[in-house]
Design a protein around this motif. Structure first.
Motif, mmCIF file in Angstrom:
data_model
loop_
_atom_site.group_PDB
_atom_site.id
_atom_site.type_symbol
_atom_site.label_atom_id
_atom_site.label_comp_id
_atom_site.label_asym_id
_atom_site.label_seq_id
_atom_site.Cartn_x
_atom_site.Cartn_y
_atom_site.Cartn_z
ATOM 1 N N MET A 96 16.424 9.437 78.829
ATOM 2 C CA MET A 96 15.561 10.020 79.852
ATOM 3 C C MET A 96 16.373 10.407 81.084
ATOM 4 O O MET A 96 17.113 9.585 81.612
ATOM 5 C CB MET A 96 14.469 9.024 80.251
ATOM 6 N N PRO A 97 16.244 11.639 81.590
ATOM 7 C CA PRO A 97 16.944 12.015 82.834
ATOM 8 C C PRO A 97 16.280 11.341 84.034
ATOM 9 O O PRO A 97 15.052 11.238 84.117
ATOM 10 C CB PRO A 97 16.769 13.535 82.898
ATOM 11 N N TYR A 98 17.102 10.890 84.971
ATOM 12 C CA TYR A 98 16.617 10.272 86.205
ATOM 13 C C TYR A 98 17.270 10.972 87.388
ATOM 14 O O TYR A 98 18.459 11.306 87.355
ATOM 15 C CB TYR A 98 16.927 8.774 86.240
ATOM 16 N N ILE A 375 5.776 24.069 75.830
ATOM 17 C CA ILE A 375 6.506 25.103 76.558
ATOM 18 C C ILE A 375 6.151 25.081 78.051
ATOM 19 O O ILE A 375 6.989 25.460 78.888
ATOM 20 C CB ILE A 375 6.258 26.506 75.961
ATOM 21 N N CYS A 376 4.941 24.623 78.385
ATOM 22 C CA CYS A 376 4.582 24.471 79.805
ATOM 23 C C CYS A 376 5.471 23.431 80.473
ATOM 24 O O CYS A 376 5.951 23.626 81.594
ATOM 25 C CB CYS A 376 3.115 24.078 79.940
ATOM 26 N N MET A 377 5.677 22.309 79.788
ATOM 27 C CA MET A 377 6.529 21.261 80.352
ATOM 28 C C MET A 377 7.977 21.700 80.411
ATOM 29 O O MET A 377 8.693 21.402 81.377
ATOM 30 C CB MET A 377 6.365 19.969 79.545
ATOM 31 N N VAL A 405 10.042 16.088 75.200
ATOM 32 C CA VAL A 405 10.403 17.291 75.949
ATOM 33 C C VAL A 405 11.350 16.936 77.095
ATOM 34 O O VAL A 405 12.331 17.640 77.359
ATOM 35 C CB VAL A 405 9.146 17.990 76.494
ATOM 36 N N ALA A 406 11.056 15.833 77.799
ATOM 37 C CA ALA A 406 11.906 15.430 78.925
ATOM 38 C C ALA A 406 13.313 15.083 78.462
ATOM 39 O O ALA A 406 14.298 15.356 79.162
ATOM 40 C CB ALA A 406 11.275 14.248 79.651
ATOM 41 N N GLN A 407 13.417 14.484 77.287
ATOM 42 C CA GLN A 407 14.723 14.083 76.775
ATOM 43 C C GLN A 407 15.525 15.251 76.227
ATOM 44 O O GLN A 407 16.751 15.259 76.308
ATOM 45 C CB GLN A 407 14.533 13.020 75.679
ATOM 46 N N ASN A 408 14.836 16.252 75.682
ATOM 47 C CA ASN A 408 15.528 17.402 75.089
ATOM 48 C C ASN A 408 14.718 18.665 75.372
ATOM 49 O O ASN A 408 13.644 18.859 74.802
ATOM 50 C CB ASN A 408 15.712 17.212 73.583
#
Length: 504
Positions: A96-98, A375-377, A405-408
């Motif tokens: 997860m990006p932080y 695709i919105c996210m 989606v957040a991870q990739n």
């Protein structure tokens, strides 16, 4: 879900030090020093110096342990909230990006969880499923949760957190709530029983009482931030400044709240609550900040990107906020349900043209086998200057999809094609979801391209302005009438600015 944290340690080993342990849980050196100073003051007042010394030593150990844990996380490339004693998966946390949240010491996940969907704002959700969704979000590395008294009946959005994160160390996640908008339970004299009514109250006393109840509902000792919810619904500007924001400042001093902020769709209202502050900072006026964070809903999505810019002109709102050291949080990348497979809820105020365009986009994505929310996210998450992006997730399945989606954020050809098709379909539409005009920053003030509402301006009190409600959802607007048509103050014979009140 894991072993008890500092709050549980307070209840078991150090009675009477709940407030101090809460400060220590902040995990920053200055807070720890403040905690030790507080113990020293208590020690001077207490006859039993031996007991006071033991308490101070115990707090020092907790502060040191918390500091070591955060230093270890930093060396391992983990967020400061990660705690190995909980159910959070190390692999998911690493994926997860932080990002650091401007104006605070928080390092939040790119994806945050808004509790409105889990509380039933978009449709009925079983309580067990909602609780599991919150637990799944925490397990997969989401460390930012946002709720509000307005979310769900009987403050369901808040007490869901209490049940879902029971036993989880408080320092291992960030929790925010709001004040000002509520759902009141009132008796139904005609049909019997009761019904629910939305209300607003931004007074000082009400704000204190609301935060106190929210602490109980969420089962926590403090909030990382509390936002004034939709300040554009207040009758006067000074009600927010002298009421809710002043109360939140007191709560920050007491340690019940770490940061205060404003949450609204209305960028003009947000500007009004931060402009004076930014002006004083430019003049080197030293005082405590009243607004550390802002949370903006539905202003960065396929239809509306006015949080950063508009199609017609540069929109430097985000730039000005960040230059003023005010953190910006974005919510609703699916435009409050507009770009979801099931469509928007009944209370959504999108125009007929927007609803038709959204329907076309849903059908086209379905034909292409593309998940529209995905695709919105992806579109929203590319803007990393805004963090976290709050997404309403009601089920564990939705949580897993959003986390993926957040991870990739790599798009397939089909997803990229559908995204471009959707942007092209929306190109000609008005960008404002609530069918109201946007404001434009011209370097010295906010200019409006339209004036849709009647307003009254008292020139003897230039820092205060009132408006006349004209009906429709979120139609209450704050704009300094002096800048409605340019830099020249507007004057009329009857002190009113009459204009079209059509809601589109």
């Amino acid at each position: 879900m894991g072993k008890p944290g500092l709050r549980a340690a307070s209840a078991v080993g150090l009675p009477g030090l709940g407030d101090l342990l809460k400060l220590a849980a902040g995990g920053i050196a200055s807070t720890g020093r403040e905690g030790l100073q507080l113990v020293r003051e208590w020690r001077a007042e207490r006859p039993n110096r031996v007991v006071a010394q033991r308490e101070m030593n115990a707090v020092q150990k907790l502060v040191d342990a918390e500091t070591r844990r955060r230093q270890k996380n930093e060396l391992m490339g983990l967020p400061p909230t990660y705690c190995s004693e909980t159910d959070a998966e190390l692999g998911a946390v690493k994926a997860m990006p932080y990002y650091g949240l401007v104006g605070t010491d928080m390092k939040t996940s790119l994806l945050g969880m808004g509790l409105s969907a889990a509380a039933g704002s978009y449709g009925r959700v079983e309580r067990k499923v909602a609780i599991e969704a919150v637990q799944e979000a925490y397990r997969l590395g989401i460390n930012f949760f946002d709720t509000a008294p307005l979310y769900g009946f009987d403050r369901a959005g808040e007490n869901i957190v209490k049940e879902a994160l029971a036993g989880v160390p408080r320092e291992s996640y960030y929790l925010t709530t709001k004040v000002g908008r509520y759902l009141d339970k009132i008796p139904d004299k005609i049909l019997g029983g009761h019904r629910w009514r939305s209300s607003t109250d931004y007074r000082f006393k009400t704000t204190l009482e609301s935060v106190e109840r929210s602490l109980t509902e969420c089962g926590v000792d403090y909030f990382d931030a509390v936002f004034v919810h939709d300040p554009n619904y207040a009758d006067e500007y000074r009600i927010i400044k002298r009421g809710a924001l002043m109360a939140l400042a007191d709560l920050v001093d007491q340690g019940a709240v770490r940061y205060s902020g404003v949450a609204s769709y209305d960028l003009t209202a947000i500007n009004m609550l931060t402009r004076q502050e930014r002006k004083e900072e430019q003049q080197d006026v030293k005082r405590d900040r009243a607004v550390n964070l802002i949370q903006v809903a539905a202003r960065y999505n396929l239809l509306n990107t006015t949080l950063t810019k508009t199609r017609a002109h540069p929109y430097r709102f985000l730039e000005h906020m960040m230059n003023s050291d005010i953190g910006v949080i974005s919510a609703a990348p699916m435009a409050m349900g507009l770009f979801t497979p099931q469509g928007p809820p009944r209370w959504h105020n999108a125009s007929k043209e927007m609803l038709a365009a959204a329907k076309d986009i849903r059908e086209y994505c379905a034909q292409q086998g593309v998940d529209l929310p995905r695709i919105c996210m992806m579109f929203a998450f590319k803007q990393t200057a805004i963090t976290p992006h709050l997404v309403g997730m009601a089920t564990p399945e939705e949580v897993r999809g959003a986390v993926a989606v957040a991870q990739n954020q790599t798009m397939s050809k089909a997803e990229a094609h559908c995204l471009n098709w959707a942007l092209h379909r929306l190109e000609a539409l008005q960008t404002d979801i609530w069918t109201e005009r946007d404001a434009v920053w011209n370097g010295s003030g906010w200019l409006s391209d339209k004036a849709k509402h009647a307003r009254h301006y008292d020139d003897s009190q230039a820092s205060q302005w009132k408006f006349v409600r004209t009906g429709g959802m979120a139609n209450s607007r704050w704009t300094d009438p002096r800048y409605l048509y340019g830099d020249t103050p507007v004057t009329t014979g009857n002190d009113f600015i009459q204009s079209n009140t059509d809601n589109g």
